[in-house]
Design a protein around this motif. Structure first.
Motif: not given
Length: 115
Positions: A89-96
């Protein structure tokens, strides 16, 4: 075969984009190069390392929803992967937050669950 150092995909780990899994559909957003457009997506990380949509506000996602009524993103839907990142989830948020092009795999709410 690709040249050494060739970029294969927009993911931070160089993971090629996989096909959406059953029940998922693709949402592709692109920020304009000249200005920082808001995505307009508010999410909450889940225990399952996915992102739960809590709000869709003014921005690129609302424009997507208007243009693609059959694959819109609504409150309660789950973002399963972003730019090839799944299970973090942390990396996904970073991408967003940072990526100019977002390829998100979205899963609608289960039938019978009220918003």
């Amino acid at each position: 075969s690709p040249r050494p150092g060739a970029i294969q995909s927009p993911t931070p780990r160089g993971v090629p984009l996989e096909e959406p899994r059953p029940g998922e559909y693709v949402v592709r957003l692109e920020r304009p190069p000249d200005r920082r457009a808001k995505v307009g997506l508010h999410v909450k990380p889940t225990k399952a390392s996915t992102l739960n949509v809590t709000l869709v506000s003014e921005g690129l996602l609302r424009e997507w929803n208007l243009a693609h009524p059959s694959s819109e993103v609504k409150i309660g839907y789950t973002i399963m992967a972003v730019n090839g990142v799944r299970g973090d989830a942390v990396l996904m948020l970073e991408q967003i937050r940072a990526a100019r092009v977002l390829v998100m795999y979205v899963k609608p709410m289960a039938a019978g669950v009220q918003q």
